[in-house]
Design a protein around this motif. Structure first.
Motif, PDB file in Angstrom:
ATOM      1  N   ASP A  12       0.875  -1.151  -0.028  1.00 58.00           N
ATOM      2  CA  ASP A  12       0.008   0.021  -0.037  1.00 58.00           C
ATOM      3  C   ASP A  12       0.945   1.115   0.081  1.00 58.00           C
ATOM      4  O   ASP A  12       1.436   1.599   0.984  1.00 58.00           O
ATOM      5  CB  ASP A  12      -0.817  -0.006   1.287  1.00 58.00           C
ATOM      6  CG  ASP A  12      -1.927   1.172   1.287  1.00 58.00           C
ATOM      7  OD1 ASP A  12      -1.547   2.109   0.705  1.00 58.00           O
ATOM      8  OD2 ASP A  12      -2.969   1.064   1.934  1.00 58.00           O
ATOM      9  N   PRO A  13       1.070   1.978  -1.158  1.00 60.50           N
ATOM     10  CA  PRO A  13       1.891   3.086  -1.094  1.00 60.50           C
ATOM     11  C   PRO A  13       1.952   4.098   0.176  1.00 60.50           C
ATOM     12  O   PRO A  13       2.742   4.557   0.306  1.00 60.50           O
ATOM     13  CB  PRO A  13       1.765   3.532  -2.540  1.00 60.50           C
ATOM     14  CG  PRO A  13       1.148   2.504  -3.452  1.00 60.50           C
ATOM     15  CD  PRO A  13       0.317   1.665  -2.244  1.00 60.50           C
ATOM     16  N   LEU A  14       0.714   4.524   0.243  1.00 55.80           N
ATOM     17  CA  LEU A  14       0.536   5.484   1.433  1.00 55.80           C
ATOM     18  C   LEU A  14       0.903   4.823   2.531  1.00 55.80           C
ATOM     19  O   LEU A  14       1.616   5.611   3.687  1.00 55.80           O
ATOM     20  CB  LEU A  14      -0.705   5.841   1.755  1.00 55.80           C
ATOM     21  CG  LEU A  14      -1.191   6.820   2.548  1.00 55.80           C
ATOM     22  CD1 LEU A  14      -0.560   8.185   1.943  1.00 55.80           C
ATOM     23  CD2 LEU A  14      -2.727   7.321   2.744  1.00 55.80           C
ATOM     24  N   ARG A  15       0.717   3.460   2.974  1.00 58.17           N
ATOM     25  CA  ARG A  15       1.137   2.990   4.233  1.00 58.17           C
ATOM     26  C   ARG A  15       2.646   2.753   4.290  1.00 58.17           C
ATOM     27  O   ARG A  15       3.284   2.955   5.183  1.00 58.17           O
ATOM     28  CB  ARG A  15       0.726   1.538   4.388  1.00 58.17           C
ATOM     29  CG  ARG A  15       0.706   0.994   5.903  1.00 58.17           C
ATOM     30  CD  ARG A  15      -0.128  -0.227   6.028  1.00 58.17           C
ATOM     31  NE  ARG A  15      -1.555  -0.123   5.519  1.00 58.17           N
ATOM     32  CZ  ARG A  15      -2.601   0.521   6.374  1.00 58.17           C
ATOM     33  NH1 ARG A  15      -2.141   0.895   7.484  1.00 58.17           N
ATOM     34  NH2 ARG A  15      -3.659   0.466   6.000  1.00 58.17           N
ATOM     35  N   VAL A  16       3.381   2.615   2.854  1.00 54.62           N
ATOM     36  CA  VAL A  16       4.911   2.412   3.165  1.00 54.62           C
ATOM     37  C   VAL A  16       5.641   3.814   3.550  1.00 54.62           C
ATOM     38  O   VAL A  16       6.313   3.820   4.320  1.00 54.62           O
ATOM     39  CB  VAL A  16       5.165   2.122   1.592  1.00 54.62           C
ATOM     40  CG1 VAL A  16       6.831   2.327   1.470  1.00 54.62           C
ATOM     41  CG2 VAL A  16       4.832   0.631   1.316  1.00 54.62           C
ATOM     42  N   ILE A  26       9.254  11.286  11.879  1.00 55.82           N
ATOM     43  CA  ILE A  26       8.851  12.276  11.213  1.00 55.82           C
ATOM     44  C   ILE A  26       7.060  12.487  11.211  1.00 55.82           C
ATOM     45  O   ILE A  26       6.557  11.436  10.883  1.00 55.82           O
ATOM     46  CB  ILE A  26       9.229  12.297   9.665  1.00 55.82           C
ATOM     47  CG1 ILE A  26      10.807  12.405   9.855  1.00 55.82           C
ATOM     48  CG2 ILE A  26       8.803  13.561   8.928  1.00 55.82           C
ATOM     49  CD1 ILE A  26      11.289  11.990   8.574  1.00 55.82           C
ATOM     50  N   ALA A  27       6.726  13.629  11.530  1.00 54.12           N
ATOM     51  CA  ALA A  27       5.076  13.685  11.545  1.00 54.12           C
ATOM     52  C   ALA A  27       4.702  13.409  10.084  1.00 54.12           C
ATOM     53  O   ALA A  27       5.572  13.928   9.133  1.00 54.12           O
ATOM     54  CB  ALA A  27       4.674  15.207  12.140  1.00 54.12           C
ATOM     55  N   PHE A  28       3.613  13.007   9.989  1.00 53.27           N
ATOM     56  CA  PHE A  28       3.287  12.650   8.450  1.00 53.27           C
ATOM     57  C   PHE A  28       1.742  13.088   8.230  1.00 53.27           C
ATOM     58  O   PHE A  28       0.783  12.608   8.971  1.00 53.27           O
ATOM     59  CB  PHE A  28       3.129  11.149   8.358  1.00 53.27           C
ATOM     60  CG  PHE A  28       2.494  10.526   7.101  1.00 53.27           C
ATOM     61  CD1 PHE A  28       2.965  11.108   5.822  1.00 53.27           C
ATOM     62  CD2 PHE A  28       1.817   9.919   6.892  1.00 53.27           C
ATOM     63  CE1 PHE A  28       2.621  10.832   4.632  1.00 53.27           C
ATOM     64  CE2 PHE A  28       1.149   9.202   5.765  1.00 53.27           C
ATOM     65  CZ  PHE A  28       1.697   9.613   4.661  1.00 53.27           C
ATOM     66  N   TYR A  29       1.482  13.930   7.248  1.00 53.07           N
ATOM     67  CA  TYR A  29       0.392  14.546   6.889  1.00 53.07           C
ATOM     68  C   TYR A  29      -0.223  14.282   5.477  1.00 53.07           C
ATOM     69  O   TYR A  29       0.469  14.864   4.715  1.00 53.07           O
ATOM     70  CB  TYR A  29       0.287  16.126   7.161  1.00 53.07           C
ATOM     71  CG  TYR A  29       0.502  16.448   8.458  1.00 53.07           C
ATOM     72  CD1 TYR A  29      -0.616  16.979   9.233  1.00 53.07           C
ATOM     73  CD2 TYR A  29       1.847  16.778   8.995  1.00 53.07           C
ATOM     74  CE1 TYR A  29      -0.401  17.213  10.868  1.00 53.07           C
ATOM     75  CE2 TYR A  29       1.989  17.278  10.206  1.00 53.07           C
ATOM     76  CZ  TYR A  29       0.965  17.288  11.133  1.00 53.07           C
ATOM     77  OH  TYR A  29       1.232  17.953  12.362  1.00 53.07           O
ATOM     78  N   PRO A  30      -0.875  13.164   5.043  1.00 56.77           N
ATOM     79  CA  PRO A  30      -1.352  13.111   3.889  1.00 56.77           C
ATOM     80  C   PRO A  30      -2.106  14.546   3.141  1.00 56.77           C
ATOM     81  O   PRO A  30      -2.717  15.007   3.819  1.00 56.77           O
ATOM     82  CB  PRO A  30      -2.334  11.762   3.931  1.00 56.77           C
ATOM     83  CG  PRO A  30      -2.114  11.316   5.083  1.00 56.77           C
ATOM     84  CD  PRO A  30      -1.625  12.371   6.262  1.00 56.77           C
ATOM     85  N   THR A  92      -8.748   7.774   4.719  1.00 57.52           N
ATOM     86  CA  THR A  92      -7.473   7.843   5.230  1.00 57.52           C
ATOM     87  C   THR A  92      -7.108   8.323   6.635  1.00 57.52           C
ATOM     88  O   THR A  92      -6.228   7.436   7.234  1.00 57.52           O
ATOM     89  CB  THR A  92      -6.785   9.086   4.528  1.00 57.52           C
ATOM     90  OG1 THR A  92      -7.117   8.949   3.247  1.00 57.52           O
ATOM     91  CG2 THR A  92      -5.427   9.348   4.749  1.00 57.52           C
ATOM     92  N   LEU A  93      -7.946   8.954   7.423  1.00 59.88           N
ATOM     93  CA  LEU A  93      -7.946   8.998   8.711  1.00 59.88           C
ATOM     94  C   LEU A  93      -8.096   7.712   9.575  1.00 59.88           C
ATOM     95  O   LEU A  93      -7.586   7.680  10.739  1.00 59.88           O
ATOM     96  CB  LEU A  93      -8.660  10.238   9.319  1.00 59.88           C
ATOM     97  CG  LEU A  93      -8.460  11.731   8.919  1.00 59.88           C
ATOM     98  CD1 LEU A  93      -9.487  12.816   9.038  1.00 59.88           C
ATOM     99  CD2 LEU A  93      -7.071  12.125   9.495  1.00 59.88           C
ATOM    100  N   ARG A  94      -9.202   7.170   9.351  1.00 55.91           N
ATOM    101  CA  ARG A  94      -9.319   5.853  10.003  1.00 55.91           C
ATOM    102  C   ARG A  94      -8.544   4.796   9.775  1.00 55.91           C
ATOM    103  O   ARG A  94      -8.423   3.896  10.536  1.00 55.91           O
ATOM    104  CB  ARG A  94     -10.848   5.621   9.679  1.00 55.91           C
ATOM    105  CG  ARG A  94     -11.834   6.525   9.889  1.00 55.91           C
ATOM    106  CD  ARG A  94     -12.051   6.638  11.367  1.00 55.91           C
ATOM    107  NE  ARG A  94     -12.968   7.922  11.591  1.00 55.91           N
ATOM    108  CZ  ARG A  94     -13.246   8.438  12.586  1.00 55.91           C
ATOM    109  NH1 ARG A  94     -12.850   7.727  13.719  1.00 55.91           N
ATOM    110  NH2 ARG A  94     -14.162   9.286  13.037  1.00 55.91           N
ATOM    111  N   CYS A  95      -7.816   4.553   8.494  1.00 56.08           N
ATOM    112  CA  CYS A  95      -7.090   3.571   7.939  1.00 56.08           C
ATOM    113  C   CYS A  95      -5.667   3.648   8.191  1.00 56.08           C
ATOM    114  O   CYS A  95      -4.910   2.531   7.965  1.00 56.08           O
ATOM    115  CB  CYS A  95      -7.370   3.088   6.683  1.00 56.08           C
ATOM    116  SG  CYS A  95      -9.338   2.576   6.523  1.00 56.08           S
TER     117      CYS A  95
END
Length: 275
Positions: A12-16, A26-30, A92-95
């Motif tokens: 999952d690209p976003l999960r990677v 590092i803080a992460f903000y999609p 995105t926020l939930r997963c």
């Protein structure tokens, strides 16, 4: 093809990215491009089936005397539009393990038909409030960051009532940026309106620094230009800096990291060259 290959291989690209950020502290903000004009389906890689199959939800579906360059943008007067955008954020926020969410609202920043912009301000405010509540419900320490035009008047001209957003406390930080691009370095960007509007509130104001010059002599700006921008922005009272589109500088070499080291320290940049 790259994304499909990753997904087919079970990634999952976003999960990677999320897991790598956690690993490195590092803080992460999609980020979601809230508005995206629709192009040709054979060439447009940024629009979904929802967009291609619901052209009646576009701003240009309503009659207008003038030709609208943003006619194929979504019309936020439609509840279906608000819900589709919201559902992507909520999922995105939930997963995913994130520190919050960024709404990029300065990319093609047109959300309503020209005749409905004033009416649309309350509609957009209701949607922002809904997103903010979802961010906080998913994690009380998460933040909502919104990228907007740097001027209050620019925001209001497209239906963003940012003063109300600040007064209601439904945004944690604004990233101010030259109106809808161009995505070029701008040492003269003026954040004083936003800084003054947010004064006394819990809302932070962050200045966006571009790297691209795109002249006939220069593609990316040298460190002297970066210093000029950063120094001017800090002097206006911003709470932080946002490095916008610095992926243009890939591959990252020594001069890239030199910029990063200086940006947070106005006193270090003060005696050095600026342009």
């Amino acid at each position: 093809q790259n994304a499909r290959a990753l997904i087919d291989a079970g990634h999952d690209p976003l999960r990677v990215v999320s897991e790598r950020a956690r690993e490195k502290g590092i803080a992460f903000y999609p980020t979601l491009l809230v508005q995206q004009s629709r192009g040709d389906r054979r060439e447009d890689t940024r629009c979904s089936n929802f967009r291609f199959e619901n052209t009646h939800l576009e701003i240009g579906a309503k009659p207008c005397e003038e030709e609208l360059p943003y006619a194929t943008c979504l019309d936020f007067m439609h509840q279906d539009v608000q819900d589709e955008r919201f559902d992507l954020i909520s999922e995105t926020l939930r997963c995913y393990e994130v520190d919050g969410f960024e709404l990029q609202m300065n990319y093609t920043p047109h959300y309503f038909h020209p005749s409905e912009i004033e009416q649309g301000q309350s509609v957009l405010t209701d949607w922002i409030r809904r997103v903010y509540e979802e961010v906080k419900d998913s994690g009380p320490d998460r933040h909502l960051i919104i990228r907007i035009p740097a001027s209050i008047s620019g925001c209001e001209s497209v239906g963003m009532d940012v003063r109300t957003w600040i007064n209601e406390g439904i945004v944690d930080a604004f990233v101010g940026q030259t109106f809808s691009g161009p995505e070029l370095i701008n040492s003269n960007a003026d954040y004083t309106e936003l800084v003054q509007a947010a004064s006394g509130s819990n809302c932070k104001v962050i200045g966006a620094i571009q790297s691209h010059v795109d002249s006939d002599r220069l593609s990316e700006g040298p460190i002297s230009m970066t210093r000029a921008c950063a120094t001017n922005y800090w002097a206006q009272g911003v709470d932080g800096l946002y490095l916008a589109h610095w992926f243009n500088l890939w591959p990252y070499e020594a001069d890239f990291y030199e910029r990063l080291r200086e940006l947070s320290h106005p006193d270090i940049m003060a005696p050095r060259d600026k342009f």
